[in-house]
Write an enzyme that holds these catalytic residues in place. Sequence first.
Site, short mmCIF file in Angstrom:
data_model
loop_
_atom_site.label_atom_id
_atom_site.label_comp_id
_atom_site.label_asym_id
_atom_site.label_seq_id
_atom_site.Cartn_x
_atom_site.Cartn_y
_atom_site.Cartn_z
N LYS A 21 42.28 84.85 41.84
CA LYS A 21 43.12 85.72 42.67
C LYS A 21 44.55 85.23 42.73
O LYS A 21 45.48 86.03 42.80
CB LYS A 21 42.54 85.83 44.09
CG LYS A 21 41.24 86.60 44.10
CD LYS A 21 40.99 87.31 45.40
CE LYS A 21 39.81 88.24 45.17
NZ LYS A 21 39.66 89.31 46.06
N LYS B 224 35.32 91.53 36.49
CA LYS B 224 34.50 92.21 37.49
C LYS B 224 35.19 93.48 37.99
O LYS B 224 36.40 93.52 38.10
CB LYS B 224 34.33 91.22 38.65
CG LYS B 224 33.60 91.70 39.84
CD LYS B 224 33.53 90.61 40.91
CE LYS B 224 34.59 90.74 41.97
NZ LYS B 224 34.59 91.96 42.75
N LYS C 141 37.60 96.36 44.21
CA LYS C 141 38.37 97.30 45.02
C LYS C 141 39.85 97.15 44.78
O LYS C 141 40.61 98.11 44.77
CB LYS C 141 38.21 96.95 46.50
CG LYS C 141 37.01 97.41 47.17
CD LYS C 141 37.14 97.00 48.65
CE LYS C 141 36.01 96.11 49.06
NZ LYS C 141 36.40 94.76 49.36
P1 ATP Z 1 38.45 92.48 46.43
O1 ATP Z 1 38.96 92.93 45.10
O2 ATP Z 1 39.39 92.80 47.56
O3 ATP Z 1 37.98 91.04 46.44
P2 ATP Z 1 35.72 93.34 46.03
O4 ATP Z 1 35.44 94.65 45.38
O5 ATP Z 1 35.54 92.10 45.23
O6 ATP Z 1 37.17 93.41 46.71
P3 ATP Z 1 34.54 92.10 48.38
O7 ATP Z 1 34.80 92.65 49.73
O8 ATP Z 1 35.29 90.89 47.92
O9 ATP Z 1 34.78 93.29 47.32
O10 ATP Z 1 33.00 91.80 48.21
C1 ATP Z 1 32.00 92.45 49.00
C2 ATP Z 1 30.62 92.26 48.37
O11 ATP Z 1 30.54 93.07 47.18
C3 ATP Z 1 30.31 90.84 47.94
O12 ATP Z 1 28.95 90.58 48.22
C4 ATP Z 1 30.57 90.84 46.47
O13 ATP Z 1 29.81 89.86 45.77
C5 ATP Z 1 30.10 92.24 46.10
N1 ATP Z 1 30.76 92.72 44.89
C6 ATP Z 1 32.10 92.91 44.74
N2 ATP Z 1 32.36 93.36 43.50
C7 ATP Z 1 31.17 93.40 42.85
C8 ATP Z 1 30.79 93.76 41.52
N3 ATP Z 1 31.69 94.16 40.65
N4 ATP Z 1 29.48 93.71 41.19
C9 ATP Z 1 28.54 93.31 42.10
N5 ATP Z 1 28.84 92.95 43.36
C10 ATP Z 1 30.14 92.99 43.74
MG MG Z 2 36.04 90.21 46.09
#
Ligand code: ATP
Ligand code: MG
Length: 342
Positions: free
Chosen positions: A118, A202, A205
């Site tokens: 990040k 990955k 969001k």
């Molecule tokens: P950001 O980009 O702001 O970090 P994010 O999409 O990674 O957002 P988080 O809020 O960090 O979302 O994670 C919330 C949950 O969703 C966590 O349990 C994380 O492991 C899961 N998660 C996030 N992205 C993925 C993905 N691509 N595949 C599977 N699980 C995911």
């Molecule tokens: Mg995340």
Amino acid sequence: MTAATHTPRVFSGIKPSGGLTLGNYLGAIKRFVDMQGQDYETIYCVVDLHAITVWQDPAELKNATREVAAGFIASGIDPTKSILFNQASVPQHAELGWIFNCVARMGWMNRMTQFKDKAGKNAEKVSLGLYAYPSLMAADILLYHATHVPVGEDQKQHVELTRDIASKFNNDFKTENFFPMCEPIIEGPATRVMNLRDGSKKMSKSGESDMERINMTDDADTIAKKFKKAKTDPEPLPESLDGLSERPEARNLVNIYAALADITNEAVIGEFGGEGWGKFKPALADLAVEKLAPISTEMKRLMDDPAEIDRILLQGADRAKEIAEPILQQTYDIVGLLRPSR
Ligand code: ATP
Ligand code: MG
């Protein structure tokens, strides 16, 4: 109290750092729903204090918090069966987070791969909060003496750090098993949903382009367009799973299909092995629409009444505090800090 005698309790959370993605749904929310109503107490949190580790527009943040809550409820989290709340409403998280900042070691934090990803080349300019984030996450979990933490694969290292913090605290203060050794629960075919334009990253969001992710609120046309444009190789789908090992983009789409349909990857290959993308991608888009459309319709309905969402979150916060406050009070006492019980 021994680890075995801690009440089986699930804790997990999602940041309101943008719209929910298919990765959040398959890797986290869908699995939160599966764990609800089994032999656990389930506690699910919209982790807004984590969201502000990177800049969030104040005008958007409250709305994003409500939207994540709406996503949870629309997907099947029942606020009468699970405790559902937002982190900022339970100040005990930040209080325990500070104690854990004093337990976690710099060397441990320096090894966190998510921080490196990040922060990238910008490590000098990111917030101290982004660096300290994993010790607040440990506080989120351990404030409830949670024993099981369903997360996506990317969060494994953070749950391991949580165990290290628990273990160091228990050792330093000679309070064997006060904090439990929580287990990460990382299961199913979609523990790491990949970016649709780059199979080495990955889906997130907060990723740069909207085309790289499916949002839970995307309409049918958008979902079809995004899958159609998803990066793949020119080969048809293989006849066996081994044929996916060197094909990250193809594997990702098969994993997504399997997770959405609640079947194994083998079953997907059994059905589509030998077929080209012209057949598989539209089938995948149809399946995604079939599963996501009812959820996004319900999310929109819930979002029409923000006061009702706030009411649900507040009730959840009251229930969360009932568990958190005595544990925090005991923690302060163990550390030797004076703190009147609230
Ligand atoms: P950001 O980009 O702001 O970090 P994010 O999409 O990674 O957002 P988080 O809020 O960090 O979302 O994670 C919330 C949950 O969703 C966590 O349990 C994380 O492991 C899961 N998660 C996030 N992205 C993925 C993905 N691509 N595949 C599977 N699980 C995911
Ligand atoms: Mg995340």
